[in-house]
Design an enzyme around this catalytic site. Structure first.
Site, PDB file in Angstrom:
ATOM      1  N   SER A 141       1.309  -1.367   0.055  1.00 35.04           N
ATOM      2  CA  SER A 141      -0.244  -0.012   0.150  1.00 35.04           C
ATOM      3  C   SER A 141       1.134   1.185   0.162  1.00 35.04           C
ATOM      4  O   SER A 141       1.759   1.306   0.523  1.00 35.04           O
ATOM      5  CB  SER A 141      -1.241   0.124   0.975  1.00 35.04           C
ATOM      6  OG  SER A 141      -1.742   1.323   1.442  1.00 35.04           O
ATOM      7  N   TYR A 171      -1.788  -0.514  11.081  1.00 31.81           N
ATOM      8  CA  TYR A 171      -2.608  -1.173   9.653  1.00 31.81           C
ATOM      9  C   TYR A 171      -1.283  -1.176   8.772  1.00 31.81           C
ATOM     10  O   TYR A 171      -0.857  -1.538   8.097  1.00 31.81           O
ATOM     11  CB  TYR A 171      -4.252  -0.501   9.152  1.00 31.81           C
ATOM     12  CG  TYR A 171      -3.731  -0.796   7.324  1.00 31.81           C
ATOM     13  CD1 TYR A 171      -4.364  -0.153   6.608  1.00 31.81           C
ATOM     14  CD2 TYR A 171      -4.213  -1.841   6.668  1.00 31.81           C
ATOM     15  CE1 TYR A 171      -3.380  -0.181   5.870  1.00 31.81           C
ATOM     16  CE2 TYR A 171      -4.057  -2.250   5.102  1.00 31.81           C
ATOM     17  CZ  TYR A 171      -3.687  -1.283   5.090  1.00 31.81           C
ATOM     18  OH  TYR A 171      -3.568  -1.554   3.461  1.00 31.81           O
ATOM     19  N   LYS A 178       1.985  -3.058   6.706  1.00 29.01           N
ATOM     20  CA  LYS A 178       1.549  -3.114   5.547  1.00 29.01           C
ATOM     21  C   LYS A 178       3.601  -3.263   5.706  1.00 29.01           C
ATOM     22  O   LYS A 178       4.152  -3.901   4.975  1.00 29.01           O
ATOM     23  CB  LYS A 178       1.207  -2.802   4.636  1.00 29.01           C
ATOM     24  CG  LYS A 178      -0.066  -2.751   4.543  1.00 29.01           C
ATOM     25  CD  LYS A 178      -0.057  -3.479   3.229  1.00 29.01           C
ATOM     26  CE  LYS A 178      -2.041  -3.982   3.236  1.00 29.01           C
ATOM     27  NZ  LYS A 178      -1.647  -5.320   2.715  1.00 29.01           N
TER      28      LYS A 178
HETATM   29  C1  WQD Z   1     -10.062   9.179   0.762  1.00 26.33           C
HETATM   30  C2  WQD Z   1     -10.740  11.163   0.819  1.00 26.33           C
HETATM   31  C3  WQD Z   1     -11.281  11.204   3.243  1.00 26.33           C
HETATM   32  C4  WQD Z   1     -14.370   8.483   3.544  1.00 26.33           C
HETATM   33  C5  WQD Z   1      -7.360   4.231   2.486  1.00 26.33           C
HETATM   34  C6  WQD Z   1      -6.363   3.652   3.212  1.00 26.33           C
HETATM   35  C7  WQD Z   1      -5.306   3.322   3.224  1.00 26.33           C
HETATM   36  C8  WQD Z   1      -5.555   2.374   1.874  1.00 26.33           C
HETATM   37  C9  WQD Z   1      -7.196   3.053   0.937  1.00 26.33           C
HETATM   38  C10 WQD Z   1      -5.976  -0.139   2.296  1.00 26.33           C
HETATM   39  C11 WQD Z   1     -10.101  11.340   1.596  1.00 26.33           C
HETATM   40  C12 WQD Z   1     -12.118  11.777   2.653  1.00 26.33           C
HETATM   41  C13 WQD Z   1     -13.667   9.422   2.619  1.00 26.33           C
HETATM   42  C14 WQD Z   1     -15.459   9.372   3.798  1.00 26.33           C
HETATM   43  C15 WQD Z   1     -14.200  11.658   2.939  1.00 26.33           C
HETATM   44  N1  WQD Z   1      -6.631   1.021   2.522  1.00 26.33           N
HETATM   45  N2  WQD Z   1     -13.286  10.490   3.242  1.00 26.33           N
HETATM   46  N3  WQD Z   1     -15.444  10.996   3.602  1.00 26.33           N
HETATM   47  O1  WQD Z   1      -7.115   7.111   3.045  1.00 26.33           O
HETATM   48  O2  WQD Z   1      -6.818   8.193   1.438  1.00 26.33           O
HETATM   49  O3  WQD Z   1      -6.729   5.567   2.058  1.00 26.33           O
HETATM   50  O4  WQD Z   1      -7.624   3.186   1.840  1.00 26.33           O
HETATM   51  O5  WQD Z   1      -4.946  -0.050   2.101  1.00 26.33           O
HETATM   52  O6  WQD Z   1      -4.453   2.374   3.321  1.00 26.33           O
HETATM   53  O7  WQD Z   1      -5.605   4.664   4.138  1.00 26.33           O
HETATM   54  O8  WQD Z   1      -8.652   6.159   1.643  1.00 26.33           O
HETATM   55  O9  WQD Z   1     -11.568   6.905   1.364  1.00 26.33           O
HETATM   56  O10 WQD Z   1     -10.231   6.480   3.169  1.00 26.33           O
HETATM   57  O11 WQD Z   1     -10.353   8.262   1.841  1.00 26.33           O
HETATM   58  O12 WQD Z   1     -13.967  13.187   3.095  1.00 26.33           O
HETATM   59  O13 WQD Z   1     -16.419   9.111   4.708  1.00 26.33           O
HETATM   60  O14 WQD Z   1     -12.157  10.869   1.025  1.00 26.33           O
HETATM   61  O15 WQD Z   1     -10.495  12.202   3.506  1.00 26.33           O
HETATM   62  O16 WQD Z   1      -9.130  12.389   1.726  1.00 26.33           O
HETATM   63  P1  WQD Z   1      -7.677   6.470   2.501  1.00 26.33           P
HETATM   64  P2  WQD Z   1     -10.441   7.031   2.050  1.00 26.33           P
END
Ligand code: WQD
Length: 349
Positions: free
Chosen positions: A127, A153, A157
């Site tokens: 990741s 988590y 990784k």
């Molecule tokens: C994306 C954007 C949030 C939810 C994570 C893990 C990473 C990988 C992918 C496993 C951000 C915004 C999100 C919500 C929001 N997972 N958001 N409201 O955090 O980039 O990565 O998932 O491997 O390890 O860290 O992905 O989809 O959680 O967030 O505003 O209800 O959407 O702030 O900017 P992220 P995400």
């Protein structure tokens, strides 16, 4: 038919199941292993329906050496694609011991089994969370790795990559000719299979953006919380590199081809992303096109650990794998919505 058998651990999960479909359709014999902790047998059924095959499935845990011995005894495994592991950032903060125990023990026990049976090809589900360099937003494989990912988590990784690197480049597998590992570092996988019969089915309230939006659109959740719109980005919301899960699955086939060409002691990390930074508001706008209605949202406090922006430098994947993404953001959101609309409760009936 490709005369090779691939073991997919976590193969009933979101990315694992999409990868299983692509492998089977590419002619590989595929053995799926999953403990169904965060996955459903419905995904295995969907793999069979989409590929018109009877998937080989074992329910079991990669921390169970006897279970793995049975799988390796009953199938001549040529390579392993290792997805199995706990992956919820927030849950890992609450239950770090469970995350370290499960994710690290699974990888170690799997490697021990591979060595015993002379299987030396390993594709790892890593990741972008292993990177954290405040000075860059476009991560390449030489970008500084954080020494402390934000969540347990993410640390699992990072540590799994070190376990694989040390095992591949050390003496551990010399008796079987060496271990060859490619570590695929994902950015933000979203989307679903075009059939609408396979997609993301998170337990409980989704942590990630795309499944949260589709559950709002289908009426399971009221409105999307936007975690901050006051970042120093073009529209104030954070930027991420979203990659269609089917492109990501195809990236694993390219990674498999690559690792089959290697010999001796080999470890190579490769980013899998689209290379395009996209904001939360842009994702919402794309989903509104797919769904045909507004997505209600509320701007709330920033989420701890969120970065303003990061995305993939995809040059190495193109150069060494010949891989680049083909599906754009509107395909990702249209396919996500197609899955959620036809399966409001995911795989559970
Ligand atoms: C994306 C954007 C949030 C939810 C994570 C893990 C990473 C990988 C992918 C496993 C951000 C915004 C999100 C919500 C929001 N997972 N958001 N409201 O955090 O980039 O990565 O998932 O491997 O390890 O860290 O992905 O989809 O959680 O967030 O505003 O209800 O959407 O702030 O900017 P992220 P995400």
């Amino acid at each position: 038919m490709v005369n090779k058998t691939i073991l997919i651990t976590g193969g009933a999960g979101y990315i694992g199941s999409h990868t299983a479909v692509e492998l089977i359709q590419a002619g590989y014999k595929t053995v799926i292993v999953d403990n169904l902790y965060n996955a459903s047998l419905g995904a295995v059924d969907a793999i069979g329906e989409i590929t018109s095959t009877e998937p080989i499935f074992y329910k079991g845990d990669c921390t169970d050496s006897q279970f793995l011995k049975k799988v390796f005894t009953e199938n001549k495994i040529d390579a392993v694609i290792h997805f199995a592991g706990y992956k919820a950032v927030g849950e890992s903060v609450k239950k770090p011991l469970a995350y370290y125990k499960n994710n690290l023990d699974s990888t170690i026990t799997l490697l021990e089994g591979m060595k015993e049976f002379g299987c030396t090809k390993f594709v790892f589900s890593s990741s972008a969370t292993v990177y954290l360099d405040e000075n860059v937003v476009k991560y390449n494989e030489k970008t500084t790795k954080t020494n402390r990912p934000f969540s347990p988590y993410g640390t699992t990784k990072l540590v799994q990559e070190y376990i694989l690197q040390d095992t591949a480049l050390g003496e551990e597998f010399e008796s079987v000719g060496g271990l060859q590992v490619v570590s695929l570092r994902y950015f933000n996988p979203i989307g679903a299979h075009s059939s609408g019969n396979l997609g993301e089915d998170p337990n409980g309230i989704p942590n990630n953006l795309a499944p949260y939006i589709t559950q709002v659109a289908v009426g399971k959740l009221d409105s999307l919380p936007i975690f901050g719109a006051d970042y120093s980005t073009p529209d104030g919301t954070p930027l991420r590199d979203y990659i269609h899960v089917v492109d990501l699955a195809k990236g694993h086939l390219a990674g498999l081809d690559y690792v089959f060409k290697q010999s001796g002691k080999f470890f190579d990390p490769i980013n899998l992303g689209a290379g395009k930074p996209v904001s939360v508001f842009e994702v919402i706008a794309s989903f509104e096109k797919a769904v045909g209605q507004k997505i209600p949202y509320k701007i709330v406090e920033r989420r701890a650990g969120d970065l303003p922006e990061f995305f993939a430098d995809c040059a190495k994947a193109k150069e060494v794998l010949g891989f680049e993404t083909k599906l754009d953001l509107d395909s990702m959101t249209a396919d996500s919505w197609h899955w959620q609309k036809t399966h409001p409760n995911g795989f559970s009936k």
